[in-house]
Design a protein around this motif. Sequence first.
Motif, PDB file in Angstrom:
ATOM      1  N   HIS A   1       0.787  -1.224   0.000  1.00  0.00           N
ATOM      2  CA  HIS A   1       0.000   0.000   0.000  1.00  0.00           C
ATOM      3  C   HIS A   1       0.828   1.287   0.000  1.00  0.00           C
ATOM      4  N   TRP A   2       1.968   1.305   0.653  1.00  0.00           N
ATOM      5  CA  TRP A   2       2.792   2.512   0.712  1.00  0.00           C
ATOM      6  C   TRP A   2       3.937   2.500  -0.291  1.00  0.00           C
ATOM      7  N   VAL A   3       4.571   1.354  -0.469  1.00  0.00           N
ATOM      8  CA  VAL A   3       5.759   1.291  -1.327  1.00  0.00           C
ATOM      9  C   VAL A   3       5.379   1.123  -2.795  1.00  0.00           C
ATOM     10  N   GLN A   4       4.354   0.362  -3.064  1.00  0.00           N
ATOM     11  CA  GLN A   4       3.936   0.141  -4.454  1.00  0.00           C
ATOM     12  C   GLN A   4       3.585   1.480  -5.113  1.00  0.00           C
ATOM     13  N   SER A   5       4.130   1.706  -6.295  1.00  0.00           N
ATOM     14  CA  SER A   5       3.843   2.955  -7.000  1.00  0.00           C
ATOM     15  C   SER A   5       2.462   2.888  -7.653  1.00  0.00           C
ATOM     16  N   SER A   6       1.913   4.050  -7.925  1.00  0.00           N
ATOM     17  CA  SER A   6       0.624   4.105  -8.617  1.00  0.00           C
ATOM     18  C   SER A   6       0.740   3.456  -9.994  1.00  0.00           C
ATOM     19  N   HIS A   7       1.866   3.670 -10.662  1.00  0.00           N
ATOM     20  CA  HIS A   7       2.074   3.053 -11.981  1.00  0.00           C
ATOM     21  C   HIS A   7       2.041   1.525 -11.878  1.00  0.00           C
TER      22      HIS A   7
ATOM     23  N   HIS B   1       6.842  -4.393  -8.768  1.00  0.00           N
ATOM     24  CA  HIS B   1       6.081  -4.312  -7.519  1.00  0.00           C
ATOM     25  C   HIS B   1       6.524  -5.401  -6.546  1.00  0.00           C
ATOM     26  N   VAL B   2       6.611  -6.631  -7.034  1.00  0.00           N
ATOM     27  CA  VAL B   2       6.974  -7.750  -6.160  1.00  0.00           C
ATOM     28  C   VAL B   2       8.408  -7.596  -5.649  1.00  0.00           C
ATOM     29  N   ALA B   3       9.294  -7.050  -6.465  1.00  0.00           N
ATOM     30  CA  ALA B   3      10.675  -6.823  -6.009  1.00  0.00           C
ATOM     31  C   ALA B   3      10.704  -5.830  -4.847  1.00  0.00           C
ATOM     32  N   THR B   4      10.011  -4.701  -4.983  1.00  0.00           N
ATOM     33  CA  THR B   4      10.014  -3.723  -3.891  1.00  0.00           C
ATOM     34  C   THR B   4       9.254  -4.250  -2.676  1.00  0.00           C
ATOM     35  N   LEU B   5       8.224  -5.020  -2.907  1.00  0.00           N
ATOM     36  CA  LEU B   5       7.461  -5.630  -1.815  1.00  0.00           C
ATOM     37  C   LEU B   5       8.341  -6.602  -1.026  1.00  0.00           C
ATOM     38  N   THR B   6       9.101  -7.425  -1.728  1.00  0.00           N
ATOM     39  CA  THR B   6       9.965  -8.407  -1.081  1.00  0.00           C
ATOM     40  C   THR B   6      11.098  -7.725  -0.316  1.00  0.00           C
TER      41      THR B   6
END
Length: 148
Positions: A21-27, A46-51
Amino acid sequence: MTAVFAAVFIALYVGHSVGDHWVQSSHQSMTKGKPGWVGRLADARHVATLTVTKAALLAPVALLLELHLSVLGTVIGLGVDAASHWWADRRSTLAWLAEVTGKAQFYRLGAPREGRDDNPHIGTGAYALDQSFHHLWLLVAALIIATV
């Protein structure tokens, strides 16, 4: 081992919430479900930044609580979680799962109508099933991390 599992699960759960919710970009959010490589790559980013977010929260928890986690278990657990998250966030895959399990009507609950984006909140059936699916795999990942 029970306390290790509980601490790992809590760290992953909070990391999931922050990363999704916070790290994932709108794009990433708007593009990850699109067909083809554009969607696949947005989902992968998304999954890379989430992990990374989950690992960044798990590391101090493990250090401060003196949890003895193996590198192998942590890598496998985070990898299983990442793969399951990527699969679900392609959207058509989760919609398919909802269809084959008899949850298609719930999946569509609260979705904007054709030509109108008239739902001012994220409280949709698709969102609830998405988050529930992710929580299931957080449990699996925590079990792997705590026991391998």
